[in-house]
Scaffold this active site. Structure first.
Site, PDB file in Angstrom:
ATOM      1  N   PRO A   2      -2.345   4.759  -1.768  1.00 29.42           N
ATOM      2  CA  PRO A   2      -1.780   5.557  -2.842  1.00 29.42           C
ATOM      3  C   PRO A   2      -0.697   6.506  -2.341  1.00 29.42           C
ATOM      4  CG  PRO A   2      -3.989   6.321  -2.279  1.00 29.42           C
ATOM      5  CD  PRO A   2      -3.762   5.069  -1.513  1.00 29.42           C
ATOM      6  N   CYS A   3       0.409   6.578  -3.064  1.00 27.34           N
ATOM      7  CA  CYS A   3       1.561   7.390  -2.665  1.00 27.34           C
ATOM      8  C   CYS A   3       2.360   7.745  -3.906  1.00 27.34           C
ATOM      9  CB  CYS A   3       2.458   6.616  -1.689  1.00 27.34           C
ATOM     10  SG  CYS A   3       1.600   5.900  -0.272  1.00 27.34           S
ATOM     11  N   THR A   4       3.377   8.576  -3.755  1.00 32.32           N
ATOM     12  CA  THR A   4       4.330   8.868  -4.825  1.00 32.32           C
ATOM     13  C   THR A   4       5.725   8.904  -4.223  1.00 32.32           C
ATOM     14  OG1 THR A   4       2.653  10.280  -5.876  1.00 32.32           O
ATOM     15  CG2 THR A   4       4.898  10.406  -6.733  1.00 32.32           C
ATOM     16  N   GLU A  95       5.349   2.271  -1.123  1.00 32.18           N
ATOM     17  CA  GLU A  95       4.641   2.658  -2.334  1.00 32.18           C
ATOM     18  C   GLU A  95       3.804   1.465  -2.772  1.00 32.18           C
ATOM     19  OE1 GLU A  95       3.652   5.370  -5.280  1.00 32.18           O
ATOM     20  OE2 GLU A  95       5.137   5.711  -3.708  1.00 32.18           O
ATOM     21  N   ARG A 260       1.835  10.782 -13.499  1.00 31.15           N
ATOM     22  CA  ARG A 260       2.686  11.339 -12.440  1.00 31.15           C
ATOM     23  C   ARG A 260       4.165  11.145 -12.774  1.00 31.15           C
ATOM     24  NH1 ARG A 260       0.931   8.539  -7.154  1.00 31.15           N
ATOM     25  NH2 ARG A 260      -0.352   7.177  -8.450  1.00 31.15           N
TER      26      ARG A 260
END
Length: 494
Positions: A2-4, A95, A260
């Protein structure tokens, strides 16, 4: 993982630099300590084997020097995270994004089975691509060729940047991929969900000005009936929506991903939509939030850090706020989450000489509680404070000190956040001043060969300044947390 990701085109940034920013977040229930390294050509492997995929590849013999933010504990591979090479080309990796059964049935992910190797993935991409490219477009092309030949075991999005352009690549099944050039005056918001919402096949098959893809993508779409675009009479069959064809719109997305993107766009384009009305295309659970938008002002490094640290401030969804119900405050996955490993903001400044135009801004641990340290990338070694991370918790490490501050501050958020905000402002100002001074020193250097050592000294100086401020903050937060322990008692209490 998980990342942004947040991408800012050069005409949307305050100083004309394309900005590539990504948080690397560990999976729930785990933390992956990170450190910053500079990989010199003699240290780059010539034969590479993926730990998770088990696949071996021979690499070219002429790698460029590059920076990376690998795992401090290499038991699961390198996981290079993000970096900039000696040609001033930046790469993020990766990502983790979503797909659907139609795509994965048409082009299955490459799994490791019965001693047979799988494909490559996030663990591998920086090491396999970044040392061998001299433009953002070359990054797309090299990674695309590797995906076609070896495949991947996961769905990922990867950004490449040079002084002019940002390209965003998304994997589509085990061997296929698409890529779009980020509009120069736009920003792109990417949670863990396939994001590109419009794609021009004719451009990808022709000049490739703004779109690139697997050579057989049109046939792949047609054979497996993946294009779900409803077209009016006469509308071009070349343009389709990849999010509908290749992506997902699940309840998990509505809790974990789309909020997000909604909050980032709500923050950076506050007047573009009525963000709190629940309207289609502008709500936390919307399936058609724009992939890219124009900001309402030019964006800075501080804007990028702030939005990637956010936890729905100003809404009922903020877990630290008294607003909203308990259910609302825990409804959505924050952007600034507890299990951040690292943030890298990759900045290629086109108006400066190539000898010192590239900067990699680095933060570790939970971003609401930490700060950025700028690092010039045209150097042979990383500052000790950024590079010193191992399994032992130590205040000699920026990673571990940042994680300690976050863990101590979180239960006492309202008491400690004023201390942290003042620390963030002081350290960001120190970083800005250090970059400005180092730019001047580099400009006055006798030759470009003299610049790397000057930049290395500047990197160390600012890292040590931030270290002193970080140690002071740790002491303040530790005192505040200790003073509010459950077992506190004094004679005056009675």
């Amino acid at each position: 993982m998980p990342c942004t990701t947040l991408l800012v085109g050069r005409r949307a940034s305050a100083d004309g630099s394309p900005l590539v920013a990504r948080t690397e977040d560990s999976s729930a229930g785990s933390f992956d300590p990170k450190r910053v390294v500079v990989v010199r050509p003699e240290d780059q492997p010539r034969t590479y084997t993926s730990v998770l995929g088990g696949r071996t590849i021979e690499l070219p013999g002429d790698p460029l020097r590059y920076t990376a933010i690998p795992n401090a504990l290499p038991d699961e591979g390198i996981w290079g995270c993000a970096g900039i090479n000696a040609a001033n080309v930046a790469m993020s990796a990766t990502e983790t994004i979503t797909s659907n059964p139609r795509v994965l049935g048409a082009d299955p992910l490459v799994e490791r089975r019965g001693g047979q190797p799988g494909g490559f993935g996030e663990e591998d991409f920086v090491t396999l691509v970044l040392p061998y490219i001299r433009s953002a477009r070359e990054g797309v092309e090299r990674l695309g060729a590797l995906l076609a030949e070896h495949g991947t075991y996961e769905m990922n999005g990867i950004a490449f940047s040079d002084a002019e352009d940002i390209w965003w690549l998304e994997t589509v099944g085990g061997h296929h991929w698409i890529a779009r050039r980020v509009p120069e005056d736009h920003y792109v918001t990417m949670p863990n969900q396939l994001g590109i919402d419009s794609f021009d096949l004719a451009d990808a098959e022709g000049p490739g000005r703004d779109h690139l893809a697997s050579p057989d993508l049109r046939d792949f779409l047609r054979e497996h009936r993946l294009d779900l675009t409803l077209r009016e009479d006469g509308q071009s069959a070349d343009v389709f929506n990849p999010r509908e064809a290749f992506g997902s719109h699940t309840e998990h997305d509505h809790l974990y991903n789309t909020p997000r993107a909604w909050y980032m766009q709500r923050t950076l384009s506050p007047h573009a939509e009525d963000w709190d009305a629940g309207a289609p295309g502008a709500s936390p659970d919307s399936d058609d939030l724009a992939w890219s938008r124009r900001p309402e002002h030019l964006l800075t490094i501080e804007d990028v850090k702030d939005v990637l640290s956010s936890h729905y401030q100003g809404t009922v969804f903020d877990p630290y706020s008294a607003r909203g119900t308990d259910a609302e405050r825990r409804a959505f996955r924050p952007i600034g989450i507890n299990r951040h490993n690292a943030l890298a903001i990759l900045q290629i400044r086109p108006d400066l000489p190539e000898s010192h135009r590239a900067l990699q801004w680095v933060a570790f641990a939970s971003l609401p509680f930490t700060t950025l340290i700028p690092m010039f990338t045209n150097v042979e070694t990383a500052p000790t404070y950024l590079a010193t991370t191992d399994a032992s918790v130590s205040t000699d490490s920026f990673y571990w000190t940042s994680r300690m501050i976050a863990a101590l501050a979180d239960p006492h958020f309202h008491e400690t956040i004023p201390l942290i905000e003042r620390y963030q402002q002081r350290t960001m100002a120190l970083g800005r001043a250090a970059v400005h001074a180092a730019d001047g020193t580099a400009a006055e250097a006798g030759t470009s060969a003299d610049v790397p050592s000057l930049l290395a000294a500047a990197n160390t100086e600012i890292a040590e300044q931030v270290r002193a401020e970080t140690d002071a903050l740790l002491a303040q937060v530790l005192f505040t947390a200790s003073d509010r322990m459950t077992n506190r008692f004094s004679r005056s209490d009675g």
